[in-house]
Design an enzyme around this catalytic site. Structure first.
Site, PDB file in Angstrom:
ATOM      1  CE  LYS A   1      -7.339  -2.359   6.649  1.00 14.52           C
ATOM      2  NZ  LYS A   1      -7.493  -0.882   6.604  1.00 14.52           N
TER       3      LYS A   1
ATOM      4  CG  ASP B   1     -10.567  -0.973   4.866  1.00 14.15           C
ATOM      5  OD1 ASP B   1     -10.915  -1.384   5.984  1.00 14.15           O
ATOM      6  OD2 ASP B   1      -9.441  -0.442   4.689  1.00 14.15           O
TER       7      ASP B   1
ATOM      8  N   GLY C   1      -4.024  -3.991   6.099  1.00 16.04           N
ATOM      9  CA  GLY C   1      -3.014  -3.669   7.111  1.00 16.04           C
ATOM     10  C   GLY C   1      -3.353  -2.376   7.813  1.00 16.04           C
TER      11      GLY C   1
ATOM     12  CE  LYS D   1      -4.643   0.030   0.307  1.00  8.98           C
ATOM     13  NZ  LYS D   1      -5.334  -0.746   1.373  1.00  8.98           N
TER      14      LYS D   1
ATOM     15  CG  ASP E   1      -7.746   2.281   0.488  1.00 14.69           C
ATOM     16  OD1 ASP E   1      -8.906   2.727   0.573  1.00 14.69           O
ATOM     17  OD2 ASP E   1      -7.150   1.750   1.459  1.00 14.69           O
TER      18      ASP E   1
ATOM     19  CE  LYS F   1      -3.992   3.775   2.105  1.00  8.97           C
ATOM     20  NZ  LYS F   1      -5.245   3.251   2.699  1.00  8.97           N
TER      21      LYS F   1
ATOM     22  CD  GLU G   1      -8.827  -0.937   0.613  1.00 13.56           C
ATOM     23  OE1 GLU G   1      -7.835  -1.121  -0.130  1.00 13.56           O
ATOM     24  OE2 GLU G   1      -8.771  -1.045   1.842  1.00 13.56           O
TER      25      GLU G   1
ATOM     26  CB  SER H   1      -0.880  -0.024   1.257  1.00 11.47           C
ATOM     27  OG  SER H   1      -1.637   1.161   1.353  1.00 11.47           O
TER      28      SER H   1
HETATM   29  O1  OSB Z   1      -7.216   1.768   4.445  1.00  9.98           O
HETATM   30  O2  OSB Z   1      -6.006   0.042   4.267  1.00  9.98           O
HETATM   31  C1  OSB Z   1      -6.204   1.153   4.765  1.00  9.98           C
HETATM   32  C2  OSB Z   1      -3.180   2.201   6.874  1.00  9.98           C
HETATM   33  C3  OSB Z   1      -3.811   2.800   7.943  1.00  9.98           C
HETATM   34  C4  OSB Z   1      -5.183   2.887   7.950  1.00  9.98           C
HETATM   35  C5  OSB Z   1      -5.931   2.372   6.884  1.00  9.98           C
HETATM   36  C6  OSB Z   1      -5.312   1.751   5.830  1.00  9.98           C
HETATM   37  C7  OSB Z   1      -3.901   1.694   5.806  1.00  9.98           C
HETATM   38  C8  OSB Z   1      -3.143   1.128   4.702  1.00  9.98           C
HETATM   39  C9  OSB Z   1      -1.754   0.644   4.990  1.00  9.98           C
HETATM   40  O3  OSB Z   1      -3.544   1.079   3.559  1.00  9.98           O
HETATM   41  C10 OSB Z   1      -1.685  -0.819   5.060  1.00  9.98           C
HETATM   42  C11 OSB Z   1      -0.368  -1.283   5.610  1.00  9.98           C
HETATM   43  O4  OSB Z   1       0.583  -1.311   4.832  1.00  9.98           O
HETATM   44  O5  OSB Z   1      -0.297  -1.643   6.805  1.00  9.98           O
HETATM   45 MG    MG Z   2      -8.365   0.623   3.074  1.00  6.11          MG
END
Ligand code: OSB
Ligand code: MG
Length: 394
Positions: free
Chosen positions: A262, A238, A290, A161, A188, A163, A213, A135
């Site tokens: 999660k 999510d 994550g 992925k 995402d 953001k 996402e 991510s």
């Molecule tokens: O939306 O998946 C998410 C991190 C913090 C809060 C929400 C998210 C995330 C990530 C990072 O996308 C995922 C990771 O690498 O731990």
């Molecule tokens: Mg997410």
């Protein structure tokens, strides 16, 4: 298993690089670790709340409060046959899934050790290795983002992925897709868009994304159902999915075609497995998300990802991407073909480095079953100054 003691610690852990999402930037984590003692064994888990209530409603401090004042009194001294019974002990608590998951998951580690089996197998997982993706945070400079993508692909990661947020979406993704025409790519939004943004989100259909996402509100399944009908790109939920009932509703309403699981968001391993089963029975692929976890949370994610419905690469990536030095041994490592081996040793399969935990701890509380009112509370000030306080009352 009689829950003999519970310890809660807060650690400070600085990320290698700041991580930017549509809701903010994180540079240093406040990591909450739970240790549970039962049957002469101790098990570990992480409470994955973020520092601010911008991803979900929980924060490090609300989770600390709910854990100390509600989870511990409901569980300390109780006996359960299986960790999967913990949700029954805690059923009076509404929401606060991450705080609850901390206790349940630590007990899963104990149970797996007691039975001499890897946690993955106790959960019913069958995969020997899991596919790993990354991510990547929002970058002010798209050139930097392209370089980050390049680096992760070279390391072997199986999907990227990105953001996104308004103003950092269509044109950024266009550039990434032009440069990397064939990679498994997804985005995402962390709830950054409104239903009126549908025409903009439709432009993303041109980039052959695996999924988008959580584009809309964190708590609205219905609006995602309307949006999914307007998009070719599969929607993945999510933030919206807190339990298996939500997963079923989302699937039956057509609100998504993929679900991100999660552990913290759904309240622990039992509910995560129930979400997985709900999706598996309906042919909906899942993957493991994550929360910028330390190795302890990461290790639990690896175990959960071994369930057969985790057919898409998750956000579970190497410890070294986040931390100079993780608090588990071995660290979570990713092979050159983008996979993580599921440990074959009993319990979590990674040892917690107590010395490193202790170095990073800024406060801790420990409770022992049967201890008199006024149980000892030890507090360590962030300065490293050890204090021993006497806690009066309940
Ligand atoms: O939306 O998946 C998410 C991190 C913090 C809060 C929400 C998210 C995330 C990530 C990072 O996308 C995922 C990771 O690498 O731990
Ligand atoms: Mg997410």
């Amino acid at each position: 298993m009689k829950i003999e003691f519970i310890a809660l610690r807060e650690l400070r852990m600085k990320l290698k690089a700041p991580f930017e999402t549509s809701f903010g930037t994180t540079s240093e984590r406040r990591v909450l670790l739970v240790e549970v003692g039962a049957d002469g064994l101790s098990g570990w888990a992480e409470i994955t709340a973020q520092e601010e209530p911008f991803y979900n409603a929980e924060t490090t401090d609300t989770a600390w409060h709910v854990f100390c004042d509600f989870v511990v009194p409901m569980a300390l001294g109780k006996t359960v046959q299986h960790a999967a019974e913990v949700p029954v002990l805690l059923q009076a608590i509404r929401g606060n899934e991450m705080a609850r998951a901390g206790l349940e998951n630590a007990l899963w580690d104990v149970e797996a050790q007691a039975k001499g089996v890897p946690l993955s197998r106790l959960l019913g997982g069958t995969l020997d290795e899991i596919a790993s993706g990354v991510s990547l945070g929002i970058q002010a400079d798209t050139g930097v983002l392209l370089a980050n993508v390049e680096k992760e692909l070279a390391a072997g990661y199986r999907r990227i992925k990105l953001k996104i947020k308004p103003g950092k979406d269509v044109e950024v993704i266009r550039k990434v897709r032009e440069r990397f025409p064939d990679i498994a790519l997804m985005v995402d939004a962390n709830s950054a868009y409104r239903p009126a943004d549908a025409p903009l989100l439709q432009q993303l259909d041109a980039f052959d994304l695996m999924m988008i996402e959580q584009p809309l509100d964190w708590d609205d399944i219905y609006l995602h159902a309307k949006l999914q009908r307007q998009l070719r790109t599969p929607v993945c939920l999510d933030e919206c999915i807190h339990n298996a009932r939500h997963a079923r509703a989302a699937i039956e309403l057509g609100a998504c075609r993929v679900i991100n699981v999660k552990l913290g968001r759904v309240g622990g391993h039992s509910e995560a497995r129930a979400v997985h089963d709900t999706c598996f029975e309906r042919d909906v692929p899942v993957w493991c998300g994550g929360m910028l976890e330390s190795g302890v949370g990461r290790a639990h994610n690896v175990a959960m990802s071994s369930l057969r419905g985790f057919v898409l690469p998750g956000d579970v990536s190497a410890s070294q991407r986040y931390w100079k030095e993780d608090i588990i041994e071995p660290e979570v490592d990713v092979s050159s073909h983008g996979t993580i081996r599921v440990p074959e040793t009993s319990g979590l399969g990674y040892a917690v480095r107590r010395d490193r935990v202790q170095q990073r701890t800024v406060r801790e509380r420990t409770w022992h079953a049967g201890a008199a009112l006024g149980a000892r509370l030890s507090v360590r000030h962030p300065s490293g100054f050890p204090l021993a306080l006497r806690l009066m009352g309940g």
